[in-house]
Design an enzyme around this catalytic site. Structure first.
Site, PDB file in Angstrom:
ATOM      1  N   HIS A 121      -5.892   9.133  -9.112  1.00 35.00           N
ATOM      2  CA  HIS A 121      -6.318  10.400  -8.308  1.00 35.00           C
ATOM      3  C   HIS A 121      -6.527  10.366  -6.999  1.00 35.00           C
ATOM      4  O   HIS A 121      -6.056  10.862  -5.959  1.00 35.00           O
ATOM      5  CB  HIS A 121      -7.586  11.009  -8.964  1.00 35.00           C
ATOM      6  CG  HIS A 121      -7.798  12.350  -8.142  1.00 35.00           C
ATOM      7  ND1 HIS A 121      -7.220  13.692  -8.915  1.00 35.00           N
ATOM      8  CD2 HIS A 121      -8.796  12.647  -7.577  1.00 35.00           C
ATOM      9  CE1 HIS A 121      -7.820  14.611  -8.263  1.00 35.00           C
ATOM     10  NE2 HIS A 121      -8.654  14.183  -7.270  1.00 35.00           N
ATOM     11  N   ASP A 169      20.674 -16.611  11.626  1.00 36.31           N
ATOM     12  CA  ASP A 169      20.849 -17.464  10.753  1.00 36.31           C
ATOM     13  C   ASP A 169      20.766 -18.904  11.298  1.00 36.31           C
ATOM     14  O   ASP A 169      21.440 -19.179  12.094  1.00 36.31           O
ATOM     15  CB  ASP A 169      22.144 -17.262   9.810  1.00 36.31           C
ATOM     16  CG  ASP A 169      21.930 -17.635   8.311  1.00 36.31           C
ATOM     17  OD1 ASP A 169      22.476 -17.250   7.516  1.00 36.31           O
ATOM     18  OD2 ASP A 169      21.526 -19.032   8.329  1.00 36.31           O
ATOM     19  N   HIS A 180      -4.241  11.577  -3.475  1.00 33.15           N
ATOM     20  CA  HIS A 180      -4.649  12.344  -2.043  1.00 33.15           C
ATOM     21  C   HIS A 180      -4.220  11.457  -1.105  1.00 33.15           C
ATOM     22  O   HIS A 180      -3.918  12.161   0.019  1.00 33.15           O
ATOM     23  CB  HIS A 180      -6.331  12.237  -2.286  1.00 33.15           C
ATOM     24  CG  HIS A 180      -6.904  13.540  -2.992  1.00 33.15           C
ATOM     25  ND1 HIS A 180      -6.695  14.905  -2.754  1.00 33.15           N
ATOM     26  CD2 HIS A 180      -7.700  13.414  -4.104  1.00 33.15           C
ATOM     27  CE1 HIS A 180      -7.195  15.370  -3.495  1.00 33.15           C
ATOM     28  NE2 HIS A 180      -7.782  14.705  -4.325  1.00 33.15           N
ATOM     29  N   CYS A 210     -14.346  14.943  -7.366  1.00 30.40           N
ATOM     30  CA  CYS A 210     -13.642  14.671  -6.097  1.00 30.40           C
ATOM     31  C   CYS A 210     -14.044  15.486  -5.018  1.00 30.40           C
ATOM     32  O   CYS A 210     -14.002  16.930  -5.075  1.00 30.40           O
ATOM     33  CB  CYS A 210     -12.224  14.652  -6.567  1.00 30.40           C
ATOM     34  SG  CYS A 210     -11.413  14.439  -5.161  1.00 30.40           S
ATOM     35  N   ASP A 226      15.661 -19.037   6.245  1.00 31.78           N
ATOM     36  CA  ASP A 226      16.266 -19.423   7.476  1.00 31.78           C
ATOM     37  C   ASP A 226      17.037 -18.375   8.063  1.00 31.78           C
ATOM     38  O   ASP A 226      17.950 -18.584   8.980  1.00 31.78           O
ATOM     39  CB  ASP A 226      16.955 -20.576   7.208  1.00 31.78           C
ATOM     40  CG  ASP A 226      18.159 -20.294   6.489  1.00 31.78           C
ATOM     41  OD1 ASP A 226      18.427 -19.323   5.862  1.00 31.78           O
ATOM     42  OD2 ASP A 226      19.392 -21.208   6.412  1.00 31.78           O
ATOM     43  N   GLU A 227      17.020 -17.267   7.750  1.00 34.07           N
ATOM     44  CA  GLU A 227      17.643 -16.200   8.307  1.00 34.07           C
ATOM     45  C   GLU A 227      16.676 -15.032   8.289  1.00 34.07           C
ATOM     46  O   GLU A 227      15.606 -14.754   7.792  1.00 34.07           O
ATOM     47  CB  GLU A 227      18.894 -15.703   7.484  1.00 34.07           C
ATOM     48  CG  GLU A 227      18.332 -15.262   5.867  1.00 34.07           C
ATOM     49  CD  GLU A 227      19.433 -15.083   5.043  1.00 34.07           C
ATOM     50  OE1 GLU A 227      20.529 -14.483   5.563  1.00 34.07           O
ATOM     51  OE2 GLU A 227      19.378 -15.141   3.795  1.00 34.07           O
ATOM     52  N   CYS A 274     -10.971  18.029  -3.802  1.00 36.47           N
ATOM     53  CA  CYS A 274     -10.399  19.067  -4.706  1.00 36.47           C
ATOM     54  C   CYS A 274     -11.243  19.346  -5.846  1.00 36.47           C
ATOM     55  O   CYS A 274     -11.052  20.399  -6.325  1.00 36.47           O
ATOM     56  CB  CYS A 274      -8.942  18.498  -5.018  1.00 36.47           C
ATOM     57  SG  CYS A 274      -9.288  17.247  -6.554  1.00 36.47           S
TER      58      CYS A 274
END
Length: 873
Positions: A576, A108, A580, A558, A185-186, A561
């Site tokens: 879809h 910090d 996958h 596809c 700032d951290e 599949c």
DNA sequence: GCGGATCAC
DNA sequence: TATGGTGATCCGC
């Protein structure tokens, strides 16, 4: 402020009950004469509108405290026995989840802005100095803090506390490079692996890191090391400034440390919660909280409370959920002036939205009255909007309904973004995800998304930050931002929507006469139609990306599949593809797990996975996300259009990867902005007769008479320039915000059965006893615990001493399509108002949702909910 | 979905 | 003279 709660002789010292917020134990405030500070703050504030509002709020809280005390006193032995059991059980569960295997480091920066100023003006060194102005201080250096000066304190009070205080105006440009570097700032770093690999102590890593920061920037920072993030943050505050504190990964050490820890130090416990816990139970420390766990269980709800536990896994990337703009100015009821503000805000907001490629359908107007009372009014539209015209159109309606009203702040917020329905993975990344499925290369396709590379780069950098760090010093990752991340990369209208907006903008530039100025939904649809070519282009782009993935054979089937989906099923196809992808990732992940070091915690595995598969971070958000077919958006052409954000332009993708754009205006360690902008007179446009679209409305008179006076005579121009400078100065930073941690209030009040009678109580107890054997509520709605107690009893109402707006405007309704709701809620609203403060009990819920969540990416809520048990066994 | 409130920074 | 801006979240309605 004086209520029954303050019965301990405050009458002679009324300041003692005021504004503890300035005196709470913050870093650098140790040697401060708090009594004096409180007295000064009180004296300087007394009688002001602000003060009166604070009094009102305090009174309400005290009222609540009194109530809780009563509820507490009413708890029977049976109640207590029950809650004792519940608390114990939860504590055991939490203890079982304690993870001491990780080493987290929190860094910090010390008084960041003040330090930067001192850097550029070394004569300030050693002198009390504050960044800000007479109205508000952003931050103060440690010399000033000795006087009680601190962030978020008005400058005139600070000067009273420390007459020699030097004020330095905020100079955002100066902070820019640093700001971009840190963004915040951290930072949190998981240094577990670094410590192992280099066989060094965490202490040395922290030392090294801080030295590196100082060497590079000349700025000091503080560090804390602990087994989880929550504790690490607490630790970094202990030896501030320029120090560090290491909390060993041992249970006893943690217990001891936490037991004396003031609850206020815990993230999520703020001024109000602290006040309440102290007021009701006399709780000051975590240990006391544990002692009162039965009562807390009985009276508080939900939450993971700050019992000293914290997350031990890496923070997740999050997405922006809203975007807003607000400005404070001299209170006015001049409607012309208010309208002018509104126009400016709408323009700013629209610009910001377009910079990020956002369209939203909920618009919220925020008003702060001259009496500091905050109101919000929202409308959810059927269409997604982003143009200033659209925003203004609806904002005007919302504002109009509140008139007449004297206002000192107006804000506009847009939420419910197009793409939100995509849940965790907001649309912007879908294109690249799809590409990744088969190509494995995010950047190979969609060359029209030039930011993609940067996008990933940053993503990886952030991931790495959580992973190893150490050698990758804090400063290294700044370099990653040095590239072309500026948002001016321009959002060359990748979507029809964008084009629509641009078109509107250009046409509205010259005159109000433009037929786009109204920009109704109907007109918008017209625009879509008109821009059909763009639409085609967009779809072509989309299908182009899909084709390149080779996923869809003959653009229909596809390849993985065999499922058949015509090209027009864009959404479905995307989903879809995602399916996958997720599948593929899971396989990958499990492979990695098998080959990686065994017997690690899951969190660690996650990190490893992300490390070895940089794309995963982005992708992983897909996991666990529900179906995202968006019915509504396919209902009509427009939504289809808007949905093009689905295939986000680069700037949007860039934005979306980095969660909450918390970066922008975090002006000090407390976040003080110090932008007390007396806003803006820079933009043209006071639209004369702006209400004219509605009949009853003003009013040329306002313009000619007092309207003009106020507008010109008031010193509103004081800071006018800053307002817009600020926006410009910070706009760049909005582009690549880092992932941030979700903050969660430690306590949530929960309405419980407040026995309005014995019968109710009996019923309550019956439920309780039936529960005792089933400590897990049968159905938990997300992270909200379902409370079996639903009985309610209206409680003594609170007097409404505020002057509200006239009833005339209430109940007004707007267009049928848009749900302008809540107008009549205004009268009976909750809160400090008279309306319906009701009997509320609070209950403390120690459940850890995390443990129930097998999906790492699920909801941050769950992850944040992870706390570490602190118990004396 | 709206509005109030709290919190962080 | 004078008390910020952005974003998130929770809860009750």
């Amino acid at each position: 402020m004086e209520t029954e709660t303050d019965t301990n002789g405050d009458t002679d010292h009324p300041w003692q009950s005021y504004h503890t917020v300035y005196t709470t134990a913050k870093a650098g405030m140790d040697g401060v004469d708090k009594e004096k500070v409180q007295r000064v703050v009180y004296e300087m504030s007394k009688g002001s509108k602000y003060f009166q509002n604070e009094e009102r709020k305090d009174a309400f809280i005290n009222h609540k405290i009194d109530n809780l005390r009563v509820q507490c006193a009413k708890l029977t032995q049976a109640d207590l026995a029950y809650y004792h059991k519940v608390a114990d059980r939860r504590i055991v569960e939490l203890e079982a989840s304690r993870d001491l295997s990780r080493i987290w480091l929190h860094v910090d920066m010390d008084a960041f802005y003040a330090a930067v100023e001192t850097l550029s003006n070394p004569t300030l060194k050693g002198k009390p100095m504050a960044v800000g102005n007479m109205s508000m201080i952003s931050t103060a250096n440690y010399e000033a803090r000795k006087f009680g000066v601190r962030a978020a304190m008005p400058g005139f009070i600070a000067r009273k506390l420390c007459p020699q205080l030097i004020f330095v105006p905020t100079d955002f440009k100066k902070y820019d490079p640093n700001f971009i570097a840190g963004s915040l700032d951290e930072a949190y770093l998981d240094i577990t692996e670094v410590c192992k690999e280099r066989n060094v102590k965490s202490e040395e890593i922290a030392q090294e890191l801080r030295a590196g920061v100082y060497e590079e920037t000349g700025l000091t920072c503080s560090a804390g090391v602990a087994p989880n993030r929550l504790l690490a943050k607490v630790c970094s505050d202990i030896n501030k400034p320029n120090g560090q504190y290491i909390l060993p990964n041992e249970r006893m050490a943690v217990m001891t440390f936490v037991s004396s820890l003031p609850i206020r130090k815990i993230g999520g416990i703020g001024k109000v919660t602290e006040h309440i816990l102290k007021g009701v139970f006399g709780i000051n420390t975590c240990e006391q909280m544990l002692e009162k766990s039965s009562y807390l269980c009985a009276l508080f709800s939900q939450s993971t409370a700050g019992l000293g536990l914290g997350q031990t896994d890496a923070p997740q990337v999050r997405f922006r959920k809203s975007i807003s703009n607000e400005r404070t100015f001299s209170a006015t009821e001049d409607e012309v002036l208010l309208h002018k503000r509104l126009v400016e805000l709408a323009e700013m907001l629209s610009a910001d939205m377009q910079k990020e490629g956002l369209c939203g359908r909920t618009l919220t107007l925020k008003l702060k009255t001259a009496a500091f009372e905050v109101r919000t009014r929202a409308v959810t539209l059927q269409k997604y909007i982003s143009s200033s015209e659209d925003i203004l159109k609806h904002a005007k309606k919302l504002l109009k309904a509140e008139l007449p009203i004297s206002v000192r702040l107006i804000g506009l917020r847009v939420s419910q973004f197009n793409g939100d329905k995509c849940s965790a993975t907001s649309d912007p990344t879908q294109k690249t995800i799809t590409n990744f499925i088969t190509s494995g290369d995010v950047n190979s396709n969609c060359s029209s998304f030039p930011d993609a590379a940067d996008h990933d780069l940053v993503s990886n950098a952030e991931t790495d930050l959580s992973i190893d760090s150490g050698q990758t010093s804090h400063l290294d990752w700044r370099e990653l931002f040095d590239g072309n991340h500026s948002s001016d990369v321009d959002h060359q209208s990748c979507t029809v929507w964008q084009n629509g907006v641009e078109e509107v903008q250009t046409s509205s530039n010259d005159a109000k006469s433009s037929h786009y100025s109204g920009f109704t939904e109907e007109q918008f649809e017209g625009i879509n139609v008109k821009n059909g070519s763009n639409l085609l282009e967009d779809e072509r782009l989309d299908s182009c990306c899909q084709e390149k993935t080779m996923l869809w054979l003959n653009d229909y089937k596809c390849s993985l599949c065999g499922i058949e989906l015509p090209p027009s099923f864009v959404e479905e196809r995307l989903e879809h593809s995602d399916f996958h992808l997720a599948e593929k990732l899971q396989k990958e992940e499990s492979r990695i797990h098998q080959t990686s070091v065994p017997s690690q915690s899951r969190g660690q595995k996650d990190r490893i996975t992300r490390q070895s598969n940089p794309k995963r971070q982005k992708l992983s958000q897909k996991e666990g996300s529900p179906k995202r077919y968006r019915k509504q958006e396919t209902e009509n052409g427009e939504h289809r259009q808007l949905n093009k954000h689905h295939h986000q332009p680069p700037f949007a993708a860039s934005h979306s990867l980095h969660s909450k754009p918390n970066d922008h205006h975090q002006h000090d360690e407390r976040g003080s902005a110090g932008q007390v902008g007396r806003s803006s007179g820079q933009r043209k446009t006071v639209e004369r007769g702006w209400w004219k679209d509605s009949r009853n409305q003003p009013n040329e008179r306002a313009e000619t008479s007092h309207g003009r006076e106020q507008r010109e005579e008031k010193p509103q121009g004081k800071l006018d320039d800053n307002t817009f400078q600020r926006r410009d100065g910070f706009s760049e930073r909005k582009d690549d915000p880092p992932p941030t941690l979700r903050k969660r209030p430690a306590f949530r009040e929960k309405k419980i059965p407040m026995d309005s009678g014995d019968a109710n109580l009996a019923a309550t107890l019956a439920v309780k006893s039936s529960q005792i054997d089933h400590p897990h509520p049968p159905e938990r709605k997300e992270e909200r615990s379902s409370n079996p107690h639903h009985l309610d009893r209206p409680e003594k109402q609170f007097a409404d001493d505020r002057a509200h707006n006239k009833g005339e405007a209430r109940g007004r309704r707007y267009g049928v399509n848009d749900s302008y709701k809540g107008r009549d809620k205004f009268n009976g609203r909750q809160g400090y108002g008279p309306g319906n403060s009701r009997t509320e009990k609070w209950k403390h819920d120690l459940y850890q949702e995390v443990n129930k969540d097998p999906i790492p990416q699920k909801n941050e809520d769950d992850q944040i909910a992870k706390l570490e048990a602190l118990l004396a066994s």
